[in-house]
Design a protein around this motif. Structure first.
Motif, PDB file in Angstrom:
ATOM      1  N   GLY A 143      -5.091  52.139  -3.217  1.00  0.00           N
ATOM      2  CA  GLY A 143      -4.133  51.712  -2.215  1.00  0.00           C
ATOM      3  C   GLY A 143      -4.558  52.037  -0.796  1.00  0.00           C
ATOM      4  O   GLY A 143      -3.894  51.635   0.166  1.00  0.00           O
ATOM      5  N   LYS A 144      -5.647  52.739  -0.645  1.00  0.00           N
ATOM      6  CA  LYS A 144      -6.112  53.113   0.694  1.00  0.00           C
ATOM      7  C   LYS A 144      -6.752  51.919   1.393  1.00  0.00           C
ATOM      8  O   LYS A 144      -7.506  51.157   0.790  1.00  0.00           O
ATOM      9  N   GLU A 145      -6.479  51.774   2.674  1.00  0.00           N
ATOM     10  CA  GLU A 145      -7.012  50.662   3.442  1.00  0.00           C
ATOM     11  C   GLU A 145      -8.536  50.610   3.380  1.00  0.00           C
ATOM     12  O   GLU A 145      -9.140  49.541   3.268  1.00  0.00           O
ATOM     13  N   THR A 146      -9.174  51.779   3.471  1.00  0.00           N
ATOM     14  CA  THR A 146     -10.636  51.783   3.509  1.00  0.00           C
ATOM     15  C   THR A 146     -11.245  51.387   2.172  1.00  0.00           C
ATOM     16  O   THR A 146     -12.351  50.833   2.139  1.00  0.00           O
ATOM     17  N   VAL A 147     -10.560  51.641   1.075  1.00  0.00           N
ATOM     18  CA  VAL A 147     -11.068  51.196  -0.221  1.00  0.00           C
ATOM     19  C   VAL A 147     -10.974  49.679  -0.305  1.00  0.00           C
ATOM     20  O   VAL A 147     -11.918  48.995  -0.731  1.00  0.00           O
ATOM     21  N   GLN A 148      -9.834  49.124   0.132  1.00  0.00           N
ATOM     22  CA  GLN A 148      -9.715  47.666   0.147  1.00  0.00           C
ATOM     23  C   GLN A 148     -10.724  47.040   1.112  1.00  0.00           C
ATOM     24  O   GLN A 148     -11.207  45.926   0.908  1.00  0.00           O
ATOM     25  N   ASN A 149     -11.085  47.801   2.144  1.00  0.00           N
ATOM     26  CA  ASN A 149     -12.021  47.279   3.136  1.00  0.00           C
ATOM     27  C   ASN A 149     -13.438  47.142   2.579  1.00  0.00           C
ATOM     28  O   ASN A 149     -14.270  46.455   3.171  1.00  0.00           O
ATOM     29  N   ILE A 150     -13.735  47.782   1.448  1.00  0.00           N
ATOM     30  CA  ILE A 150     -15.034  47.578   0.805  1.00  0.00           C
ATOM     31  C   ILE A 150     -15.238  46.089   0.530  1.00  0.00           C
ATOM     32  O   ILE A 150     -16.325  45.537   0.750  1.00  0.00           O
ATOM     33  N   LEU A 151     -14.188  45.448   0.044  1.00  0.00           N
ATOM     34  CA  LEU A 151     -14.282  44.026  -0.273  1.00  0.00           C
ATOM     35  C   LEU A 151     -14.456  43.189   0.987  1.00  0.00           C
ATOM     36  O   LEU A 151     -15.253  42.243   1.011  1.00  0.00           O
ATOM     37  N   ALA A 152     -13.721  43.549   2.034  1.00  0.00           N
ATOM     38  CA  ALA A 152     -13.865  42.811   3.288  1.00  0.00           C
ATOM     39  C   ALA A 152     -15.250  43.008   3.882  1.00  0.00           C
ATOM     40  O   ALA A 152     -15.895  42.058   4.344  1.00  0.00           O
ATOM     41  N   LEU A 153     -15.717  44.229   3.876  1.00  0.00           N
ATOM     42  CA  LEU A 153     -17.030  44.537   4.436  1.00  0.00           C
ATOM     43  C   LEU A 153     -18.121  43.739   3.744  1.00  0.00           C
ATOM     44  O   LEU A 153     -19.003  43.155   4.390  1.00  0.00           O
ATOM     45  N   ARG A 154     -18.048  43.679   2.436  1.00  0.00           N
ATOM     46  CA  ARG A 154     -19.100  43.011   1.669  1.00  0.00           C
ATOM     47  C   ARG A 154     -19.007  41.495   1.728  1.00  0.00           C
ATOM     48  O   ARG A 154     -20.015  40.819   1.957  1.00  0.00           O
ATOM     49  N   PHE A 155     -17.832  40.958   1.492  1.00  0.00           N
ATOM     50  CA  PHE A 155     -17.730  39.531   1.218  1.00  0.00           C
ATOM     51  C   PHE A 155     -17.243  38.691   2.400  1.00  0.00           C
ATOM     52  O   PHE A 155     -17.218  37.469   2.307  1.00  0.00           O
ATOM     53  N   ALA A 156     -16.854  39.331   3.500  1.00  0.00           N
ATOM     54  CA  ALA A 156     -16.444  38.563   4.676  1.00  0.00           C
ATOM     55  C   ALA A 156     -17.497  38.609   5.775  1.00  0.00           C
ATOM     56  O   ALA A 156     -17.290  38.035   6.834  1.00  0.00           O
ATOM     57  N   ASN A 157     -18.601  39.306   5.519  1.00  0.00           N
ATOM     58  CA  ASN A 157     -19.633  39.470   6.536  1.00  0.00           C
ATOM     59  C   ASN A 157     -20.993  39.088   5.967  1.00  0.00           C
ATOM     60  O   ASN A 157     -21.385  39.580   4.909  1.00  0.00           O
ATOM     61  N   GLN A 158     -21.697  38.250   6.651  1.00  0.00           N
ATOM     62  CA  GLN A 158     -23.008  37.803   6.191  1.00  0.00           C
ATOM     63  C   GLN A 158     -24.071  38.887   6.337  1.00  0.00           C
ATOM     64  O   GLN A 158     -25.078  38.878   5.643  1.00  0.00           O
ATOM     65  N   SER A 186      -2.001  52.245   9.701  1.00  0.00           N
ATOM     66  CA  SER A 186      -2.233  52.023   8.271  1.00  0.00           C
ATOM     67  C   SER A 186      -1.104  52.624   7.444  1.00  0.00           C
ATOM     68  O   SER A 186      -0.732  53.785   7.649  1.00  0.00           O
ATOM     69  N   PRO A 187      -0.555  51.866   6.496  1.00  0.00           N
ATOM     70  CA  PRO A 187       0.461  52.442   5.606  1.00  0.00           C
ATOM     71  C   PRO A 187      -0.166  53.435   4.646  1.00  0.00           C
ATOM     72  O   PRO A 187      -1.368  53.400   4.392  1.00  0.00           O
ATOM     73  N   GLU A 188       0.628  54.347   4.148  1.00  0.00           N
ATOM     74  CA  GLU A 188       0.159  55.264   3.113  1.00  0.00           C
ATOM     75  C   GLU A 188      -0.118  54.478   1.835  1.00  0.00           C
ATOM     76  O   GLU A 188       0.489  53.433   1.587  1.00  0.00           O
ATOM     77  N   ALA A 189      -1.039  55.007   1.019  1.00  0.00           N
ATOM     78  CA  ALA A 189      -1.423  54.307  -0.207  1.00  0.00           C
ATOM     79  C   ALA A 189      -0.215  54.042  -1.096  1.00  0.00           C
ATOM     80  O   ALA A 189      -0.083  52.955  -1.679  1.00  0.00           O
ATOM     81  N   TYR A 190       0.694  55.007  -1.201  1.00  0.00           N
ATOM     82  CA  TYR A 190       1.831  54.828  -2.104  1.00  0.00           C
ATOM     83  C   TYR A 190       2.814  53.782  -1.587  1.00  0.00           C
ATOM     84  O   TYR A 190       3.516  53.159  -2.379  1.00  0.00           O
ATOM     85  N   GLU A 191       2.869  53.563  -0.287  1.00  0.00           N
ATOM     86  CA  GLU A 191       3.682  52.467   0.229  1.00  0.00           C
ATOM     87  C   GLU A 191       3.170  51.142  -0.325  1.00  0.00           C
ATOM     88  O   GLU A 191       3.939  50.315  -0.839  1.00  0.00           O
ATOM     89  N   ARG A 192       1.885  50.927  -0.178  1.00  0.00           N
ATOM     90  CA  ARG A 192       1.283  49.676  -0.640  1.00  0.00           C
ATOM     91  C   ARG A 192       1.475  49.516  -2.137  1.00  0.00           C
ATOM     92  O   ARG A 192       1.824  48.434  -2.632  1.00  0.00           O
ATOM     93  N   LEU A 193       1.239  50.573  -2.906  1.00  0.00           N
ATOM     94  CA  LEU A 193       1.266  50.464  -4.356  1.00  0.00           C
ATOM     95  C   LEU A 193       2.686  50.269  -4.885  1.00  0.00           C
ATOM     96  O   LEU A 193       2.902  49.482  -5.814  1.00  0.00           O
ATOM     97  N   ILE A 194       3.656  50.987  -4.330  1.00  0.00           N
ATOM     98  CA  ILE A 194       5.043  50.804  -4.768  1.00  0.00           C
ATOM     99  C   ILE A 194       5.508  49.387  -4.455  1.00  0.00           C
ATOM    100  O   ILE A 194       6.166  48.728  -5.277  1.00  0.00           O
ATOM    101  N   LEU A 195       5.170  48.887  -3.266  1.00  0.00           N
ATOM    102  CA  LEU A 195       5.537  47.516  -2.922  1.00  0.00           C
ATOM    103  C   LEU A 195       4.889  46.529  -3.884  1.00  0.00           C
ATOM    104  O   LEU A 195       5.540  45.573  -4.345  1.00  0.00           O
ATOM    105  N   ASP A 196       3.621  46.742  -4.216  1.00  0.00           N
ATOM    106  CA  ASP A 196       2.947  45.851  -5.153  1.00  0.00           C
ATOM    107  C   ASP A 196       3.609  45.864  -6.527  1.00  0.00           C
ATOM    108  O   ASP A 196       3.709  44.825  -7.190  1.00  0.00           O
ATOM    109  N   VAL A 197       4.059  47.029  -6.975  1.00  0.00           N
ATOM    110  CA  VAL A 197       4.771  47.098  -8.258  1.00  0.00           C
ATOM    111  C   VAL A 197       6.024  46.245  -8.200  1.00  0.00           C
ATOM    112  O   VAL A 197       6.305  45.452  -9.112  1.00  0.00           O
TER     113      VAL A 197
END
Length: 513
Positions: free
Chosen positions: A208-223, A441-452
């Protein structure tokens, strides 16, 4: 994380219909078992308030606490109030609190108490009428794993897991999910007898951490990164989760579990999967799981577990200028305990992209500082026109994703030192979340509870991922039990010397974050 702007890769926090609008949960309620614990008090209750404060929960959202306390509803509301005032990320607003607190209820009892679960059923039914929750409930098991089967079976027995037509019922389960492959399979079977697999949400708060999700952005949104993200350019990868604290009051949970089961099996293997996976076809749960599973199934253990795995235990030392006790002197710890507070392992990934590239994973308590990072260390330039004296202090290029606490990305490369001679030295370019975005940045548990509440399973490990992770760790744990020597390291250091030797024999060394 801003909108990515690549087809199929919109920011998952944005509505597909309008990326400028946040996603808002529909009519729903949350039941927390183990509501008196630290996780609930410091993370879950504040996260619920922060979501409400941001306007992401429906007006009739309801929160039910279940615990072995003789509290009335108002007592529970006061506990939540105090937790929110102390730990919430967003400012306290009386009007938000008033609306949220009107939907708070408390049910006293233990997990084997049929009368308590009957009362819980009555409370759920009452809130459907008075708060308009529409029968939609998530049951959050913030309890020790040994109680998971009992709680879910009680939910089934009293009809709480059965969703009325047009509604949903979901189970939210904290780690650890089992202590080995056999126990994980057994637990999966019990939970899936009560809840369908797509209604079981296993929490790994790192995802749920922004920086973990940013791994995907870093890799796949940048040439600039993806073309070098492979064995042709990468020398090795280091994934570190270091803590500067001891076990605190967790002796009852931690002793016998250890750092490898507590962190490597879930957090670090998930980070490895996100770092090494192929690009998914879309940002949805099925596509992400498919690619992560390919990585976990391709993971290989070193031929010599004695040389390429290390487990350790902290002894007394100096931390932050203060003397601290060793693990065996902590309250509640068996003086003969062999539990690891440090673990380091080497893995390979047997596929075309990563063949021959080692992945080094390490975690530990009472280390030099608190930090979690992924370091992709690149190979040295195949040819250098510069004298060796000009580059003697030059290291290897690296892309470092800082997960916590200073969230961001660092790129390390060589640059000429100002002056009349050609001298090259390592420099870094930094991206920091706090400096680059006005949004907090929201806390990880904010994102995860909302996703649930939204039924969005993108950031939740599936059954197959949990089991594949245990398949990786179980042989290492079995080796350690039979042959592994427990190394020791002083508190405040960066781990046992054996961990340094593990990399040194490969001609490498650990980064010092």
């Amino acid at each position: 994380m801003s909108d990515i702007g690549v087809d199929g890769w919109a920011n998952p926090l944005r509505s597909p219909a309008d990326r400028r609008l946040p996603r808002i949960a529909g009519p729903s309620g949350l039941v927390i078992f183990g509501v008196t614990g630290d996780l609930s008090r410091k993370k879950l209750m504040p996260a619920v308030y922060d979501l409400a404060n941001r306007g992401l929960l429906p007006p009739g959202f309801s929160l039910i606490g279940f615990a072995r306390r003789e509290w009335e509803h108002q007592d529970f509301a006061q506990i939540v109030h105090d937790s929110v005032r102390e730990h919430a990320r967003t400012p306290f607003r009386k009007e938000v609190w008033r609306q949220l607190s009107e939907g708070m209820r408390f049910v006293p009892g233990d997990f084997g108490d049929d009368e308590a679960f009957k009362k819980l059923r009555e409370t759920v039914d009452e809130l459907d009428v008075t708060r308009g929750t529409s029968g939609n409930y998530a049951f959050y098991l913030s309890v020790p794993p040994k109680f998971f089967p009992q709680v879910v079976r009680q939910l089934k027995k009293h009809g709480l897991s059965d969703a009325p037509e047009g509604s949903w019922r979901r189970a939210v389960i904290e780690k650890p999910f089992g202590h080995d492959l056999a126990s994980a399979k057994e637990l999966n079977q019990v939970v899936h007898e009560v809840f369908p697999p797509d209604q079981v949400f296993r929490i790994d708060h790192y995802l749920g951490k922004e920086t973990v999700q940013n791994i995907l952005a870093l890799r796949f949104a940048n040439q600039m990164f993806e073309p070098i993200w492979n064995r042709s350019f990468v020398d090795h990868v280091q994934i570190t989760m270091a803590e500067d604290i001891g076990i605190g009051g967790r002796a009852g949970y931690y002793d016998g579990i250890g750092s490898a089961r507590d962190v490597i099996q879930n957090h670090l293997l998930q980070l490895l999967a996100l770092t090494a996976m192929e690009e998914p076809s879309a940002f949805n749960a099925e596509s992400l799981v498919t690619e992560k599973l390919k990585v976990l199934k391709a993971a290989t253990l070193p031929a010599d577990l004695g040389r390429h795995t290390v487990r350790g235990q902290y002894s007394a030392g100096s931390q932050g200028g203060e003397q601290v006790i060793g693990y065996l002197d902590e309250d509640g710890i068996d003086p003969a305990s062999k539990t690891d507070t440090y673990a380091a392992i080497k893995l390979g990934i047997d596929n075309r992209r990563w063949a021959g590239v080692p992945f080094y994973l390490r975690t530990g308590k009472r280390l030099g500082r608190r930090v979690t990072e992924i370091a992709v260390v690149l190979q040295r330039a195949p040819h250098s026109p510069f004298d060796s004296t000009a580059t003697e202090e030059l290291g290897q290029n690296a892309i470092v994703i800082r997960v916590q606490p200073d969230e961001g990305v660092t790129v390390r490369f060589g640059s000429k030192v100002p002056g009349t001679s050609m001298e090259i030295r390592d420099v870094t370019m930094d991206f920091a979340y706090g400096e680059s975005f006005t949004e907090e940045s929201p806390e990880a548990y904010e994102r995860l509870i909302l996703d649930v509440l939204l039924g969005d399973a993108n950031l939740f490990p599936r059954t197959e991922e949990v089991e594949e992770s245990w398949k990786i760790l179980d042989p290492i744990e079995e080796y350690w039990q039979k042959h592994g020597r427990l190394a020791h390291y002083p508190a405040g250091s960066w781990g046992p010397v054996e961990a340094d030797q593990m990399l040194a024999q490969d001609g490498r060394s650990w980064r010092r974050p």
